[in-house]
Design an enzyme around this catalytic site. Structure first.
Site, PDB file in Angstrom:
ATOM      1  N   HIS A 294       0.883  -1.229   0.131  1.00 52.42           N
ATOM      2  CA  HIS A 294      -0.194  -0.047  -0.203  1.00 52.42           C
ATOM      3  C   HIS A 294       0.754   1.380  -0.178  1.00 52.42           C
ATOM      4  CE1 HIS A 294       1.380  -0.375   4.061  1.00 52.42           C
ATOM      5  NE2 HIS A 294       0.966   0.584   4.491  1.00 52.42           N
ATOM      6  N   ASP A 295       2.105   1.075   0.124  1.00 52.38           N
ATOM      7  CA  ASP A 295       3.151   2.316  -0.027  1.00 52.38           C
ATOM      8  C   ASP A 295       3.940   2.524  -1.402  1.00 52.38           C
ATOM      9  OD1 ASP A 295       2.510   2.886   2.681  1.00 52.38           O
ATOM     10  OD2 ASP A 295       4.170   1.563   3.725  1.00 52.38           O
TER      11      ASP A 295
HETATM   12  O1  ISL Z   1      11.087   4.854   5.259  1.00 55.75           O
HETATM   13  C1  ISL Z   1      10.435   5.183   4.399  1.00 55.75           C
HETATM   14  C2  ISL Z   1      11.508   5.687   3.449  1.00 55.75           C
HETATM   15  O2  ISL Z   1      12.660   5.547   3.637  1.00 55.75           O
HETATM   16  C3  ISL Z   1       9.217   5.002   4.403  1.00 55.75           C
HETATM   17  O3  ISL Z   1       8.748   4.613   2.756  1.00 55.75           O
HETATM   18  C4  ISL Z   1       8.577   4.008   4.975  1.00 55.75           C
HETATM   19  O4  ISL Z   1       9.081   2.964   4.896  1.00 55.75           O
HETATM   20  C5  ISL Z   1       7.104   3.906   5.032  1.00 55.75           C
HETATM   21  O5  ISL Z   1       6.484   5.160   5.218  1.00 55.75           O
HETATM   22  C6  ISL Z   1       6.727   3.181   6.552  1.00 55.75           C
HETATM   23  O6  ISL Z   1       5.569   2.734   6.401  1.00 55.75           O
HETATM   24  C7  ISL Z   1       4.788   2.465   7.360  1.00 55.75           C
HETATM   25  O7  ISL Z   1       4.218   3.252   8.218  1.00 55.75           O
HETATM   26  C8  ISL Z   1       3.808   4.729   8.048  1.00 55.75           C
HETATM   27  C9  ISL Z   1       2.496   4.414   7.149  1.00 55.75           C
HETATM   28  O8  ISL Z   1       1.965   5.718   6.483  1.00 55.75           O
HETATM   29  C10 ISL Z   1       2.677   3.450   6.079  1.00 55.75           C
HETATM   30  O9  ISL Z   1       1.571   3.221   5.240  1.00 55.75           O
HETATM   31  C11 ISL Z   1       3.025   2.285   6.608  1.00 55.75           C
HETATM   32  O10 ISL Z   1       3.398   1.224   5.795  1.00 55.75           O
HETATM   33  C12 ISL Z   1       3.553   5.388   9.203  1.00 55.75           C
HETATM   34  O11 ISL Z   1       2.588   4.447  10.127  1.00 55.75           O
END
Ligand code: ISL
Ligand code: CA
Length: 599
Positions: free
Chosen positions: A408-409
């Site tokens: 989802h990211d």
């Molecule tokens: O760390 C990152 C870049 O180096 C980010 O991509 C990170 O991995 C990511 O945003 C973390 O994701 C998770 O935590 C977030 C949330 O927004 C994401 O959807 C979740 O998967 C905060 O809870």
């Protein structure tokens, strides 16, 4: 061994954490490890590195690096144990045999027609999922939340978000999943809570709770992942938030916080769920005093402060404690989301004898070297090959990896590869590799439908807090049009468009031929333990070709992949027959995959 400023680069590279850090830096710069293993570079002392990069680096850069390298103090006994376990027979476990499917509830299936996915929608698709063949589900957060970050900002861990449904519906979902032989894991977001969580609200006024979070009189220079400073002002104090302004970082150094979390985790495990995916779990231990981040590292990584918490001083200790107090009592499974962690760190987090996590998601596979998510570029699937070979060969038998292309990211992998002409072949290729490699596959919802990135036309169509913040930041430096182009390349929204269950939704259409292929591949994996526990061997990985074998004493599969646009000579193993795929032509089509089975 302790390293210092007089150590040679190769000595640093020879330490576990040092190797991961240097590999990460090389990846970021788009260079291979040959760069460091070359003796000319390897013999340079750290203090002389300026010569190499042609400019001066501040002491703080080296201090930060050395602190991390020296923080790894495994005892000789632990090192011996790791080596012994790495070649011991693989232990069997349900989560190694499972095919996981990630559900992002907001955009999975909307049962009541309000435009937002819900629990009733998920329940209504359990038969579909069973038919697809997956036997484990990971639910992204469904807890009560003000939805600043789509539920990764939790207000109440023990309540279901009203838009999604009720706790009764959740109980039904769990029971119905179990009835179908499917395991269910939840998302555990405990690096931070919503600012609307009871603990944070109390922390603002009650000194008893202040230590649940990080309050400081003055902010340090850390930046948030969602643009700007990582500190938000509350009265005359500032509180830390590595993510959105409404996601406040919990202070894990406070035992009250840790034990309150364990209580909550056990409350869910008592309901009978099968485990958790742990959100940014490697960020929970921050270096004491929250020292400023190094600006050079910040430039390199795009975020300031990362080196102070992505592999913090008490990480292993807290994970062991968490596991002993929760998961182990229930035989529950844990998979950590661990951005920035390399293979050696991963070994320490997942080695079965160390009792921390069962598995992690390692993200260095998701972008080609030298690129980051918002770059508009073509992902190199041959880098995926190289990466997977390395991990499958060197991760060891007591560690277990996850295999995934997106979540989802992230934008969809097929779109990142960017060869629209060959998309159908590429989707099958990705599915075929995912189901035949060593590790546990995680399908992201919609992959099985053949979904691609969505062509958003304007920033108004994008709801994601990260994209909105980044767009604003970009618009200060460039035109709206240029800014939007960057957002379009990397926005998380691509993965958050409602699935097109009944015909096209927002122009997206499911492709039944891809669904059919996934079904066959999942079935093949689940019927053949050799694809789970068997050994892995490369037969050919020259140029854009990838031929590999999964085998044990009796069984063997050979997977032949064309990882490029040019025609390749197919591999025709003797004594094998082709299954699922049926092309016997001597030459392989662009991005074609063939599955061969012995006998
Ligand atoms: O760390 C990152 C870049 O180096 C980010 O991509 C990170 O991995 C990511 O945003 C973390 O994701 C998770 O935590 C977030 C949330 O927004 C994401 O959807 C979740 O998967 C905060 O809870
Ligand atoms: Ca709904």
């Amino acid at each position: 061994m302790t390293v210092d400023i007089n150590s040679k680069i190769k000595d640093i590279y020879n330490t576990r954490v040092g190797k991961d850090l240097l590999d990460k830096i090389l990846l970021q710069l788009g260079k291979g490890s040959e760069y460091i293993t070359n003796p000319l570079v390897g013999n340079i002392k750290l203090r002389s590195i300026q010569k190499l990069v042609g400019r001066s680096l501040p002491d703080s850069f080296f201090d930060a690096l050395l602190t991390l390298v020296n923080s790894d103090q495994l005892t000789d006994k632990e090192i011996q144990e790791e080596k012994r376990q790495a070649i011991a027979p693989v232990e069997h476990a349900w989560w190694k045999e499972a095919v996981f499917y990630q559900i992002y509830p907001r955009s999975f299936c909307d049962a009541n027609g309000d435009g937002i996915g819900d629990l009733a929608g998920i329940i209504s698709k359990l038969d579909y999922l069973e038919d697809l063949g997956v036997n484990a589900l990971w639910l992204s957060p469904i807890y009560d939340s003000p939805m600043d970050d789509n539920g990764y900002d939790i207000r109440d861990y023990r309540k279901i978000l009203t838009q999604y449904g009720t706790m009764e519906e959740f109980d039904t979902l769990l029971a119905e999943a179990h009835k179908r032989g499917m395991r269910l894991i939840m998302d555990l977001v405990v690096n931070h809570t919503s600012d609307e969580h009871e603990w944070f609200q109390k922390a603002l006024t009650d000194p008893e709770y202040e230590d649940y979070y990080f309050f400081r009189d003055k902010p340090n220079n850390w930046t948030s992942y969602f643009s700007g400073s990582a500190w938000k002002q509350f009265g005359d104090k500032y509180a830390l938030h590595l993510f959105s302004k409404k996601q406040m970082d919990l202070n894990w150094d406070n035992p009250k916080v840790r034990y309150a979390i364990y209580d909550m985790v056990n409350w869910w495990l008592d309901k009978g769920i099968d485990g958790f995916r742990l959100d940014v779990i490697n960020f929970i231990s921050k270096q004491e005093g929250l020292p400023d981040g190094d600006e050079t590292i910040a430039k390199m990584m795009g975020y300031c402060g990362v080196e102070r918490y992505f592999y913090g001083p008490h990480l292993h200790e807290y994970l062991k404690e968490l596991r002993a107090n929760t998961f182990d009592k229930y035989g529950a499974f844990s998979v950590g989301e661990t951005p920035g962690v390399g293979m050696n760190m991963a070994k320490m987090l997942t080695g079965s004898q160390r009792k921390e996590l069962d598995m992690i998601f390692s993200f260095d596979v998701l972008e080609s070297p030298g690129h980051s998510r918002f770059d508009d570029y073509q992902y190199d699937i041959n880098y995926f090959k190289k990466y997977m070979i390395d991990w499958m060969k060197h991760y060891g038998n007591n560690c277990w990896m996850s295999i995934f292309y997106n979540n989802h990211d992230n934008p969809r992998m097929v779109s990142k590869i960017g060869e629209p002409k060959y998309n159908t072949q590429i989707k099958k290729l990705l599915a075929g590799m995912q189901m035949t490699m060593k590790g546990t596959p995680f399908i992201f919802q919609g992959d099985e439908m053949g979904l691609e990135n969505y062509q958003f036309n304007s920033i108004d169509e994008i709801n994601d807090v990260e994209s909105k913040g980044y767009y604003k930041e970009l618009c200060e430096k460039m035109s709206e049009k240029e800014a939007f182009k960057i957002i379009l390349a990397g926005t998380r929204e691509h993965a958050r468009v409602l699935l097109p269950w009944d015909g096209p939704f927002k122009g997206q259409k499911a492709d039944p031929s891809i669904l059919h292929f996934y079904r066959n591949m999942i079935k093949l994996r689940r019927q053949n333990p050799v694809l789970v526990y068997g050994d892995f061997r490369v037969i050919d990985d020259l140029a854009e070709h990838f031929v590999y074998e999964r085998y044990d004493d009796q069984n063997s599969f050979i997977i032949d992949c064309n990882l490029g646009k040019s025609i390749k000579k197919g591999y025709f193993p003797e004594g094998y027959h082709q299954i699922i795929t049926h092309n016997r032509h001597p030459e392989m089509e662009p991005y074609e995959i063939r599955i061969w089975m012995k006998g």
